[in-house]
Scaffold this motif. Structure first.
Motif, short mmCIF file in Angstrom:
data_model
loop_
_atom_site.label_atom_id
_atom_site.label_comp_id
_atom_site.label_asym_id
_atom_site.label_seq_id
_atom_site.Cartn_x
_atom_site.Cartn_y
_atom_site.Cartn_z
N LEU A 112 79.32 -27.38 -59.80
CA LEU A 112 78.04 -26.86 -59.35
C LEU A 112 78.19 -25.42 -58.85
N GLN A 113 79.27 -25.13 -58.18
CA GLN A 113 79.52 -23.77 -57.69
C GLN A 113 79.60 -22.79 -58.86
N SER A 114 80.32 -23.19 -59.91
CA SER A 114 80.46 -22.33 -61.09
C SER A 114 79.10 -22.12 -61.77
N ASP A 115 78.35 -23.20 -61.93
CA ASP A 115 77.05 -23.10 -62.61
C ASP A 115 76.07 -22.25 -61.80
N ALA A 116 76.07 -22.44 -60.48
CA ALA A 116 75.14 -21.67 -59.64
C ALA A 116 75.54 -20.20 -59.59
N ASP A 117 76.84 -19.91 -59.59
CA ASP A 117 77.29 -18.52 -59.64
C ASP A 117 76.77 -17.83 -60.90
#
Length: 380
Positions: free
Chosen positions: A79-84
Motif C-alpha cells: 500500500l505504501q508503494s502504491d500510494a507513493d
C-alpha cells in the motif's frame, strides 16, 4: 468506523502535494509496523526451532500469529508503494487526469480502512468461534425479555454476515425471553468481532409488562469466551470435581419435541460454574459438548487471572471490568450509548435487529488502545 486521520491520498478537489503521503506514513504509529516487524522476526526465529513442533498447540498459535502479522506488514508495504506512486502522479496530473485517477484514490482509501481494521484484532484467538452466554439480571420477566432481545440481536448480526449459530442451551423465561441462553457463533474472526460485547448491557424503556406503562431499567450480562483449539487447553477435571445432572430439553413442542432426559448439565464443584447442553438428542454427545465448554470457561478464567497478576506485578491498579456496564439502550428516548467509546446511535430498532458493526468496530478500537497502553506499560 474511523480510519487513520490522514490517508495522504488526495481526494477530489484537493491540491496534490508531494508531502501528502508522508502525512499518511505517520499512521505507521497507528499500524505500528516497526513493532509488528520486530514481533514477526521473533516468531520467525521460533518457527525455525525444531523443538517448537513437539508442542502442537504452541506451534499452531505461533503459526497463526505470524501469518496474521505477515499479512499486515506485507499489505502495508504494498500500500505504501502504491500510494507513493499515486501521490507522484497527482502532483503532475491535470484536472482531467485527476478525475481519471479518482477510482484508484478510492481504492487505496478502502485498502487503508481494511488494513486498519485488520490491526484491531489484538486479542488472543481472534480467529476462533465465539461462545456466547446471555443471562438476564435481577428483575424477573423484564430482565429475561431483555436477555432474549440481546440474544436475538447477536443472532441477527451473525445471520447478516453469513455466520453459523449453534444453540447449546436455553433456559426460557417465565413469561418471555430467557433466564439464560448459550450459543456459539462460527465465522471469520467471530471471537474477535464479539470480544467488545463482553459485559453488562442496560435497557431503559417503558415496560410492555407493566399495566401502568412505567419506565423500567433492566440489566443482562453477555459473556464471550473463545472456542480455543482443544490441544491448547491442558485442563484435566477429575470426576470428583463434577456434578452431573440430566434433564429434559427445553424447546418448542410438536413432533420434534425431545421426550427423553438427554440434556446434560455439568457443575464444576470447586468454582460453581455450571454448563449445560441440549444441542443433540444424545446424552453422551451433550455430555461431551458441556464438558468441552466447561474447559473453555476454566481456561478463560485462568488466562484472566494471569493478566491480573501481570498487571499487579508492574504496579498497575487494574480496573475491575467484569460485570461493568458497557452500553445503555434507552428506547423511550431512541438512542444507544456505549460508555467506553462514547459512540451513540439513534436507530435502536436497527441495532437490535443486528446492525451492530459501528458499535463493534468502535469497541475494537477501544480494546486495541487499551492493550497498546498495557503493552507500553510493560516496556517502561
Amino acid at each position: 468506523m474511523p480510519a487513520p486521520r490522514s490517508t495522504g491520498v488526495a481526494r477530489k478537489g484537493d491540491t496534490p502535494c508531494r508531502n501528502c503521503w508522508k502525512n499518511w506514513r505517520r499512521s505507521g504509529s497507528t499500524f505500528d509496523i516497526p513493532g509488528k516487524t520486530r514481533r514477526l522476526n521473533e516468531l520467525d526465529r521460533e518457527l525455525s526451532d525444531p523443538e517448537l513442533w513437539n508442542n502442537a498447540g504452541r506451534a499452531r498459535q505461533v503459526t497463526q500469529e505470524a501469518g496474521s502479522l505477515r499479512r499486515i506488514v506485507d499489505d502495508y508495504r504494498t500500500l505504501q508503494s502504491d500510494a507513493d506512486g499515486l501521490s507522484e502522479m497527482l502532483e503532475i496530473a491535470s484536472d482531467e487526469e485527476r478525475e481519471m485517477l479518482a477510482e484508484e484514490q478510492a481504492s487505496i482509501q478502502t485498502r487503508v480502512d481494511d488494513l486498519y481494521r485488520e490491526t484491531l484484532f489484538t486479542m488472543k484467538h481472534a480467529d476462533v468461534p465465539a461462545i456466547m452466554r446471555v443471562k438476564g439480571g435481577a428483575g424477573g420477566t423484564e430482565a429475561q425479555d431483555w436477555a432474549g432481545m440481546l440474544a436475538r440481536m447477536y443472532m441477527r448480526w451473525a445471520e447478516r454476515r453469513g455466520y453459523r449459530v449453534d444453540l447449546i442451551d436455553e433456559q426460557p423465561g417465565d413469561q418471555a425471553g430467557y433466564q439464560s441462553i448459550e450459543f456459539i457463533i462460527r465465522g471469520d474472526k467471530a471471537f474477535g468481532m464479539m470480544a467488545p460485547e463482553h459485559g453488562v448491557h442496560r435497557l431503559v424503556r417503558v415496560s410492555p409488562f407493566d399495566a401502568n406503562n412505567r419506565r423500567q431499567t433492566s440489566f443482562a450480562s453477555v459473556d464471550v469466551v473463545p472456542e480455543v483449539p482443544e490441544e491448547e487447553i491442558n485442563i484435566h477435571i477429575p470426576d470428583s470435581d463434577l456434578r452431573r445432572d440430566v434433564f429434559r430439553s427445553q424447546g418448542a413442542g410438536g413432533q420434534g419435541v425431545n421426550t427423553t432426559d438427554s440434556a446434560v448439565r455439568l457443575t464444576h464443584i470447586p468454582t460453581g460454574i455450571a454448563v449445560a447442553s441440549q444441542q443433540t438428542r444424545s446424552q453422551i454427545k451433550n455430555h461431551e459438548i458441556a464438558l468441552q465448554i466447561l474447559k473453555q470457561r476454566l481456561y478463560d478464567i485462568e488466562m484472566r487471572k494471569r493478566e491480573e497478576e501481570e498487571a499487579k506485578a508492574r504496579g498497575e491498579q487494574k480496573k475491575i471490568e467484569w460485570g461493568s456496564q458497557i452500553r445503555s439502550y434507552v428506547l423511550d428516548k431512541q438512542y444507544i450509548k456505549d460508555h467506553r467509546t462514547g459512540v451513540m446511535k439513534h436507530n435502536p430498532d436497527d441495532v437490535l435487529d443486528g446492525d451492530l458493526d459501528d458499535l463493534m468496530w468502535a469497541g475494537l478500537e477501544w480494546l486495541a488502545g487499551k492493550r497498546a497502553a498495557e503493552d507500553a506499560g510493560d516496556e517502561e
